[in-house]
Design a protein around this motif. Sequence first.
Motif, PDB file in Angstrom:
ATOM      1  N   PRO B  14      57.819  30.072  37.653  1.00  0.00           N
ATOM      2  CA  PRO B  14      56.723  31.024  37.876  1.00  0.00           C
ATOM      3  C   PRO B  14      55.639  30.897  36.809  1.00  0.00           C
ATOM      4  O   PRO B  14      55.917  30.515  35.678  1.00  0.00           O
ATOM      5  N   ILE B  15      54.434  31.234  37.208  1.00  0.00           N
ATOM      6  CA  ILE B  15      53.314  31.315  36.252  1.00  0.00           C
ATOM      7  C   ILE B  15      53.544  32.501  35.334  1.00  0.00           C
ATOM      8  O   ILE B  15      53.916  33.587  35.792  1.00  0.00           O
ATOM      9  N   THR B  16      53.322  32.311  34.044  1.00  0.00           N
ATOM     10  CA  THR B  16      53.574  33.382  33.075  1.00  0.00           C
ATOM     11  C   THR B  16      52.360  33.662  32.201  1.00  0.00           C
ATOM     12  O   THR B  16      52.402  34.565  31.371  1.00  0.00           O
ATOM     13  N   SER B  17      51.266  32.940  32.401  1.00  0.00           N
ATOM     14  CA  SER B  17      50.132  33.064  31.473  1.00  0.00           C
ATOM     15  C   SER B  17      48.981  33.879  32.067  1.00  0.00           C
ATOM     16  O   SER B  17      48.475  33.564  33.145  1.00  0.00           O
ATOM     17  N   LYS B  18      48.590  34.904  31.316  1.00  0.00           N
ATOM     18  CA  LYS B  18      47.437  35.694  31.744  1.00  0.00           C
ATOM     19  C   LYS B  18      46.146  34.888  31.686  1.00  0.00           C
ATOM     20  O   LYS B  18      45.139  35.295  32.254  1.00  0.00           O
ATOM     21  N   ALA B  19      46.180  33.773  30.981  1.00  0.00           N
ATOM     22  CA  ALA B  19      44.982  32.945  30.857  1.00  0.00           C
ATOM     23  C   ALA B  19      44.816  32.001  32.047  1.00  0.00           C
ATOM     24  O   ALA B  19      43.777  31.340  32.179  1.00  0.00           O
ATOM     25  N   ASN B  20      45.804  31.940  32.910  1.00  0.00           N
ATOM     26  CA  ASN B  20      45.706  31.129  34.126  1.00  0.00           C
ATOM     27  C   ASN B  20      44.421  31.490  34.883  1.00  0.00           C
ATOM     28  O   ASN B  20      44.112  32.666  35.079  1.00  0.00           O
ATOM     29  N   SER B  21      43.683  30.477  35.316  1.00  0.00           N
ATOM     30  CA  SER B  21      42.351  30.742  35.868  1.00  0.00           C
ATOM     31  C   SER B  21      42.417  31.579  37.152  1.00  0.00           C
ATOM     32  O   SER B  21      41.560  32.432  37.396  1.00  0.00           O
ATOM     33  N   ARG B  22      43.452  31.380  37.935  1.00  0.00           N
ATOM     34  CA  ARG B  22      43.533  32.161  39.176  1.00  0.00           C
ATOM     35  C   ARG B  22      43.940  33.614  38.892  1.00  0.00           C
ATOM     36  O   ARG B  22      43.488  34.529  39.568  1.00  0.00           O
ATOM     37  N   VAL B  23      44.778  33.796  37.883  1.00  0.00           N
ATOM     38  CA  VAL B  23      45.128  35.155  37.477  1.00  0.00           C
ATOM     39  C   VAL B  23      43.873  35.867  36.950  1.00  0.00           C
ATOM     40  O   VAL B  23      43.593  37.017  37.317  1.00  0.00           O
ATOM     41  N   LYS B  24      43.102  35.160  36.131  1.00  0.00           N
ATOM     42  CA  LYS B  24      41.898  35.787  35.567  1.00  0.00           C
ATOM     43  C   LYS B  24      40.901  36.158  36.662  1.00  0.00           C
ATOM     44  O   LYS B  24      40.309  37.228  36.654  1.00  0.00           O
ATOM     45  N   HIS B  25      40.734  35.245  37.616  1.00  0.00           N
ATOM     46  CA  HIS B  25      39.781  35.540  38.699  1.00  0.00           C
ATOM     47  C   HIS B  25      40.266  36.706  39.565  1.00  0.00           C
ATOM     48  O   HIS B  25      39.482  37.587  39.943  1.00  0.00           O
ATOM     49  N   ALA B  26      41.561  36.753  39.830  1.00  0.00           N
ATOM     50  CA  ALA B  26      42.106  37.846  40.650  1.00  0.00           C
ATOM     51  C   ALA B  26      41.880  39.192  39.948  1.00  0.00           C
ATOM     52  O   ALA B  26      41.521  40.186  40.588  1.00  0.00           O
ATOM     53  N   ARG B  27      42.063  39.237  38.629  1.00  0.00           N
ATOM     54  CA  ARG B  27      41.809  40.471  37.876  1.00  0.00           C
ATOM     55  C   ARG B  27      40.354  40.908  38.027  1.00  0.00           C
ATOM     56  O   ARG B  27      40.051  42.089  38.155  1.00  0.00           O
TER      57      ARG B  27
END
Lengths: 278, 278
Positions: B14-27
């Motif tokens: 699983p992805i665990t990084s808040k810096a992941n670009s898709r996580v950042k964009h979703a936020r």
Amino acid sequence: MLNFVKVVCCGSGPITSKANSRVKHARKVLTNRRVREREGLIFVEGIRLVLDAVAAKNEPEVLFFTDRAMSKGEYGAAMQKLISTLPHDRVVYSSEEIMQHLTDTENCQGVAAVLKKKQAIAPAQPSLVLALDRLSDPGNVGTLIRTAAGAGAHAVFLTKGSADPFGLKTLRAGMGAQFRIPVLPNWEWSDIESYSRERGLALIVADGSGDVRHYSYDWKEPSMLVVGAEADGPSEEVLKSADCCVSIPLAEDSAESLNAAVAGAVILFEAQRQRIVG
Amino acid sequence: MLNFVKVVCCGSGPITSKANSRVKHARKVLTNRRVREREGLIFVEGIRLVLDAVAAKNEPEVLFFTDRAMSKGEYGAAMQKLISTLPHDRVVYSSEEIMQHLTDTENCQGVAAVLKKKQAIAPAQPSLVLALDRLSDPGNVGTLIRTAAGAGAHAVFLTKGSADPFGLKTLRAGMGAQFRIPVLPNWEWSDIESYSRERGLALIVADGSGDVRHYSYDWKEPSMLVVGAEADGPSEEVLKSADCCVSIPLAEDSAESLNAAVAGAVILFEAQRQRIVG
């Protein structure tokens, strides 16, 4: 205004310590339902709600106020008047930080109070009452109390397991209706049922699968409307004692359902419409 | 289930990084209305809402899921089916921490998605629509959309200055009704007025001081019900164009008033009652 504060607070500055015993006790009353119920106290925040609570004969034990509370026009004047009638040892002049600590709101109006709760009395001969069966969302409970008062119901009963009608969120959603209509928490269902039987109230349960449309029931009869828990609906025990289960017909798409407060409101105002129209 | 995750995610953890670009964009999509509207995206959380959004032809750009999402019985199976139909690069297997970071909820169901929003189309010949004029509380807006869908209204319009009907709080209060009825935000009042005139809809404004009782108006006529801002009620502009102002009669104590969502619901279901009863 500064003069006013000086007179009331004997010249001392505002309280700034969270360790102050009255601040600590007020926080307990705010955050802990068991403390509220054991000590018969409520915590109320905001100028309008505090004035409503006092007008309804809930006795202030301690009233906290900040400079901000005095600058609110008409309401500020009413608040000054209230404060000046209270014994000095019941009034606590507080810093804005203490008030924020007490109320958990950023835009509070600078007034909060702990009050001795006036005991509500179940009406002797009501013609319309609302009962909430394990309704757990404070917003829904507060909205339904406000709506019941608006629709002319004579009391609101709550079974054990329902949200505290006198918690801060519920008071806010109720806009002070808790102080204008008898609100009776912590009842066993069997006692609510006995109450309604003894007074000749028909027990009408709001139930999505009820076979009578909500507008087909004759609400001119003395009635108790029961609204059940948000997710599960009315309990078996409630359904067993129902004289009639009413449902609100919904648009064809079966995915639709209604919020519990909305369902209660629609039925209460149908009752009121029938009573006015005759 | 682990096999399923391996197949979908090509064996990676699983992805665990808040810096992941898709996580950042979703936020960003979750927290910023302007981003949502500029990019035509919505952020949806929870199994049921995500399934509803996809069923209504909102196209998933990226779907985040955790182990938890797969263990939810019937819904979990539906979610697995959905995930297996999506291109692999649109599916992100995430840690519980990332999911919590994304959704701001502690009890989330382990699914969230960013979707391309399907453009809503104003109905050509409706007989009942709801318009919300600067209604700013997301809970009220969501509840009214859900209620309008339940009462069989054909669309909900919102003026500029209203809460975003596709924000997360509004979607939650709407229980997915946003995906079952056309919801049209950011309208100028003058355009809503033109729309209703061109389609022969009477403009009926809910107004506490309206001189027609809500049940005395003939709701069998094609109508647009307008509900105004929580604190101020309908604007001057809206009142000027009203064909009729309806009020809900309240119990005598003049302190009573109704929550905006409750008032809208009571009137919408009176309209529905009249249309069924004839």
